[in-house]
Design a protein around this motif. Structure first.
Motif, PDB file in Angstrom:
ATOM      1  N   HIS A 210      -1.909   2.870  -2.137  1.00  0.00           N
ATOM      2  CA  HIS A 210      -1.236   4.116  -2.496  1.00  0.00           C
ATOM      3  C   HIS A 210      -2.133   4.950  -3.419  1.00  0.00           C
ATOM      4  O   HIS A 210      -1.856   5.151  -4.601  1.00  0.00           O
ATOM      5  CB  HIS A 210       0.100   3.816  -3.166  1.00  0.00           C
ATOM      6  CG  HIS A 210       0.968   5.031  -3.348  1.00  0.00           C
ATOM      7  ND1 HIS A 210       1.464   5.746  -2.279  1.00  0.00           N
ATOM      8  CD2 HIS A 210       1.418   5.667  -4.461  1.00  0.00           C
ATOM      9  CE1 HIS A 210       2.187   6.756  -2.733  1.00  0.00           C
ATOM     10  NE2 HIS A 210       2.168   6.737  -4.051  1.00  0.00           N
TER      11      HIS A 210
ATOM     12  N   SER B 223       1.498  11.547  -3.013  1.00  0.00           N
ATOM     13  CA  SER B 223       2.809  10.912  -3.127  1.00  0.00           C
ATOM     14  C   SER B 223       3.901  11.975  -3.243  1.00  0.00           C
ATOM     15  O   SER B 223       4.032  12.820  -2.352  1.00  0.00           O
ATOM     16  CB  SER B 223       2.801   9.951  -4.323  1.00  0.00           C
ATOM     17  OG  SER B 223       3.916   9.099  -4.297  1.00  0.00           O
TER      18      SER B 223
ATOM     19  N   ASP C 225      -0.817   1.012   2.114  1.00  0.00           N
ATOM     20  CA  ASP C 225       0.164   1.594   1.192  1.00  0.00           C
ATOM     21  C   ASP C 225       1.519   0.924   1.389  1.00  0.00           C
ATOM     22  O   ASP C 225       2.148   1.071   2.435  1.00  0.00           O
ATOM     23  CB  ASP C 225       0.274   3.106   1.443  1.00  0.00           C
ATOM     24  CG  ASP C 225       1.022   3.834   0.346  1.00  0.00           C
ATOM     25  OD1 ASP C 225       1.775   3.175  -0.404  1.00  0.00           O
ATOM     26  OD2 ASP C 225       0.857   5.064   0.247  1.00  0.00           O
TER      27      ASP C 225
ATOM     28  N   HIS D  85      -3.638   8.925   4.644  1.00  0.00           N
ATOM     29  CA  HIS D  85      -2.726   7.865   4.193  1.00  0.00           C
ATOM     30  C   HIS D  85      -3.462   6.535   4.226  1.00  0.00           C
ATOM     31  O   HIS D  85      -4.260   6.275   5.133  1.00  0.00           O
ATOM     32  CB  HIS D  85      -1.499   7.791   5.104  1.00  0.00           C
ATOM     33  CG  HIS D  85      -0.241   7.441   4.383  1.00  0.00           C
ATOM     34  ND1 HIS D  85       0.775   8.357   4.151  1.00  0.00           N
ATOM     35  CD2 HIS D  85       0.179   6.285   3.816  1.00  0.00           C
ATOM     36  CE1 HIS D  85       1.758   7.773   3.508  1.00  0.00           C
ATOM     37  NE2 HIS D  85       1.417   6.513   3.277  1.00  0.00           N
TER      38      HIS D  85
ATOM     39  N   SER E  35      -0.911  10.305   1.058  1.00  0.00           N
ATOM     40  CA  SER E  35       0.090   9.249   0.883  1.00  0.00           C
ATOM     41  C   SER E  35       1.469   9.805   0.541  1.00  0.00           C
ATOM     42  O   SER E  35       2.099   9.386  -0.424  1.00  0.00           O
ATOM     43  CB  SER E  35      -0.365   8.267  -0.215  1.00  0.00           C
ATOM     44  OG  SER E  35      -1.536   7.605   0.171  1.00  0.00           O
TER      45      SER E  35
END
Length: 297
Positions: A253, A140, A221, A217, A164
């Protein structure tokens, strides 16, 4: 400026220590917390013979000679609340759907955080680990921060693994690449935005572009949508990073067991000591880095 707490460190499970992963947590998380999730929980994937035989195998076990460093970002004010609200974050951000919205507010944090990551890299180099055996990995906002840190580092690293995430300043960077800009042009723009005073040389840039990249990813998400990861992938390819692997997974996520198995196998192909993957490592080697490693699209 506040000082960072000491990173949470997990030493290699099997001496000698040959490589290091510096893992960057997401916004609002802690190094010690993400460490429990990444290396403290069993993988139990059917992709690995060892995991079928040992239900307690972890990402730590798969990389037995790798030390893990889990730093924690500083606590920063959330500007959009216009008050005293503070959050542990590598940099402040106004929107997760438009990741470079009002990006002037991201500059201070990105500069401080990426400089700090470079200090952590240098500490490993000083301890005898070559840069080619040091990986920056993040999820993230940790992915976003790690991407800039790798781009700003003056040389080749062992790898960058992003989960992600996204790329700060992406809209302007895409515009430059569409106008025949290159990595040097992009890096000069970033250093100017950060007001770092750092000189960008083509010689250093050529070495940075040798750092291999693995991006994963989740197709489910909804926090950082896959398009953000695709824009990061396309930008790195446009800058001419020599290897950019893109993989999607049936997850939201976060990461999944298969993704961790793939990352470990990929690192094995880069010369990292990997345990328990059997024939699966050979299978990864035959895959094209231009395509998708594992996808449910």
């Amino acid at each position: 400026m506040d000082e960072h707490d000491p990173p949470h460190v997990v030493e290699a499970s099997t001496p000698p220590h040959e490589s290091t992963i510096i893992f960057l947590h997401g916004r609002g998380d802690f190094g010690s917390s993400v460490a429990r999730s990444l290396i403290g929980r069993p993988i139990n994937s059917e992709h690995s013979e060892a995991s079928r035989q040992n239900s307690n195998i972890t990402f730590h076990h798969l990389l037995p000679r790798t030390k893990f460093v889990f730093p924690t970002s500083l606590r920063r004010q959330i500007e959009r609340f216009r008050g005293e609200a503070m959050l542990i974050q590598w940099f402040d951000i106004d929107s997760l759907s438009i990741t470079d919205y009002c990006d002037d507010g991201q500059i201070e944090g990105i500069k401080e955080s990426t400089d700090y990551i470079h200090q952590l890299i240098q500490a490993e180099v000083d301890a005898g680990i070559p840069p080619e055996k040091i990986v920056v990995m993040g999820i993230s906002q940790g992915c976003a921060t790690g991407a800039i840190a790798v781009m700003r580092y003056p040389g080749k690293l062992g790898g960058f693994v992003g989960i992600s995430g996204w790329l700060p300043f992406i809209t302007r960077i895409q515009e430059m690449l569409e106008k025949d800009g290159d990595f040097v042009t992009v890096l000069e723009y970033i250093e100017n935005r950060l007001e770092s005073g750092k000189e960008v040389t083509r010689e250093n840039a050529r070495e940075v572009l040798k750092t291999p990249v693995f991006l994963g990813h989740g197709i489910g998400d909804t926090k950082i949508v896959p398009l953000s990861g695709e824009r990061l992938r396309n930008a790195l390819k446009g800058m001419k990073f020599q290897e950019v692997v893109w993989a999607t997974y049936r997850v939201g996520h976060w990461w999944c067991n298969e993704e961790l198995i793939h990352i470990a196998a990929w690192l094995g192909l880069k010369g990292f000591s990997v345990n328990g993957l059997g024939d699966f490592t050979d299978g990864v080697g035959s895959l094209s880095t231009e395509g998708v490693l594992y996808s449910t699209d």
